[in-house]
Write an enzyme that holds these catalytic residues in place. Structure first.
Site, PDB file in Angstrom:
ATOM      1  N   CYS A 111       0.857  -1.417   0.051  1.00 46.69           N
ATOM      2  CA  CYS A 111      -0.101  -0.105   0.020  1.00 46.69           C
ATOM      3  C   CYS A 111       0.655   1.273  -0.120  1.00 46.69           C
ATOM      4  CB  CYS A 111      -0.860  -0.151   1.012  1.00 46.69           C
ATOM      5  SG  CYS A 111      -1.762  -1.581   1.528  1.00 46.69           S
ATOM      6  N   HIS A 247      -3.069   6.541   2.562  1.00 49.32           N
ATOM      7  CA  HIS A 247      -3.606   5.185   2.038  1.00 49.32           C
ATOM      8  C   HIS A 247      -4.945   4.871   2.511  1.00 49.32           C
ATOM      9  CE1 HIS A 247      -4.370   1.099   1.241  1.00 49.32           C
ATOM     10  NE2 HIS A 247      -3.913   0.593   2.289  1.00 49.32           N
ATOM     11  N   ASN A 277     -10.350  -0.980   0.067  1.00 50.92           N
ATOM     12  CA  ASN A 277      -8.903  -1.028   0.080  1.00 50.92           C
ATOM     13  C   ASN A 277      -8.279  -1.481  -1.120  1.00 50.92           C
ATOM     14  OD1 ASN A 277      -5.987  -1.381   0.660  1.00 50.92           O
ATOM     15  ND2 ASN A 277      -6.298  -1.948   2.699  1.00 50.92           N
TER      16      ASN A 277
END
Length: 322
Positions: A111, A247, A277
């Site tokens: 990420c 993120h 996500n």
């Protein structure tokens, strides 16, 4: 000197809401929203892979900017879910876009990947090694998530975002930082062969495994401090930052970071509620969403910070000029 000169994103067509998971695991819409903030996410089609999403994000970049990418001389694809381990995803993107005389490499930093990619591209362009670099965060995480793990499969979605880095007349990248706590590698992993990390037994079944509680604690305990350090490194204060784009792992993590910083939530774009996500694609998606909604605009100072598997993080402060 380098700058971001064009930007594009892509999400697959299929929208999946939380009720989808009620069919095969013990969960429900209220439970998922209360713990993650996620309402929907996008699933790629069968036969649609990370390089395909990446190409579509680059096509959006070209359509929105009118940029010629035929002379791009390096492609960086940031991903945790490549089409295959070899050849790398950047090579597949190069082939599909028909770009000649172009170097290619993948960044495998989960990420944090997109911001790491920006750091590398900045170094390439500033040093004169390359003049035109595509940085792409692209993921098809739904193809590697464990549908039997009720705590993780609800989180993930598929998407891609792309940025073009070129020489500029002034420095638009203001400051960077990064760091890693490799001792926590066993708390978020994807393993095909090895059955241990740091001496801790893991499941090498080729699916994402996450210790959500540990990752949450690490992110909330570390990322606000790293944001402050990055701002101080730039000789700024938080008041000088127009937008912070973390993120989009989990809305509750973002809320905790914002509370620690005492920073306005309305100036913290997110993509997790709508897209889940999406790992390396989440920051580009959040920026694009903010721009569509009248948020981030030309001239704004934007702080991006990615964090995830490693456990690692990477931050950047950028003067947004597109």
């Amino acid at each position: 000197m380098s700058q971001i000169t064009a930007f594009g994103t892509y999400v697959p067509e299929r929208i999946v809401d939380n009720h989808y998971f009620e069919e095969f695991i013990d969960t429900n819409d209220e439970w998922i929203i209360s713990r993650t903030g996620i309402k929907t996410r996008r699933f790629s089609k069968d036969g649609e892979y990370t390089s395909d999403l990446a190409v579509k994000a680059v096509n959006d970049l070209v359509e929105s900017s009118g940029k010629d990418i035929s002379d791009v001389d390096f492609i960086i694809v940031c991903t945790t879910s490549p089409d295959q381990p070899m050849p790398n995803s950047a090579s597949r993107v190069q082939y599909k876009l028909g770009i000649q005389n172009c170097g290619c490499n993948d960044v495998y930093a989960a990420c944090a990947g997109f911001v790491y990619g920006l750091q590398i591209a900045h170094g390439f362009v500033n040093s004169g090694i390359y003049r035109k670099v595509l940085v792409i965060g692209s993921e098809t995480l739904t193809k590697i998530m464990d549908l039997e793990d009720r705590t993780s499969c609800i989180l993930f979605g598929d998407a891609a975002g792309a940025a073009l880095i070129e020489p500029g007349d002034s420095e638009h990248f203001i400051a960077f930082n990064s760091g890693t706590n490799g001792d926590l590698g066993h708390d978020l992993y994807l393993s095909h062969k090895k059955n241990s990390i740091n001496g801790v037994g893991i499941n090498p079944h080729g699916k994402i495994v996450q210790n959500g509680r540990s990752v949450f604690k690490w992110a909330v305990g570390n990322i606000p401090k790293k944001i402050r350090e990055l701002v101080e490194k730039a000789g700024m204060t938080l008041d000088d930052i127009d937008y912070i784009v973390p993120h989009s792992a989990n809305l509750r993590i973002i809320e905790a970071i914002v509370k620690d910083l005492d920073y306005p939530m309305e100036r913290v774009p997110e993509s997790v509620t709508e897209f889940g996500n999406t790992s390396s694609a989440s920051i580009p998606l959040a920026i694009a969403k903010s721009k569509r909604n009248g948020g981030i605009k030309k001239g704004d100072t934007v702080l991006m910070i990615g964090f995830g598997g490693g456990l690692t993080f990477a931050g950047a402060i950028v003067k947004w000029e597109i």
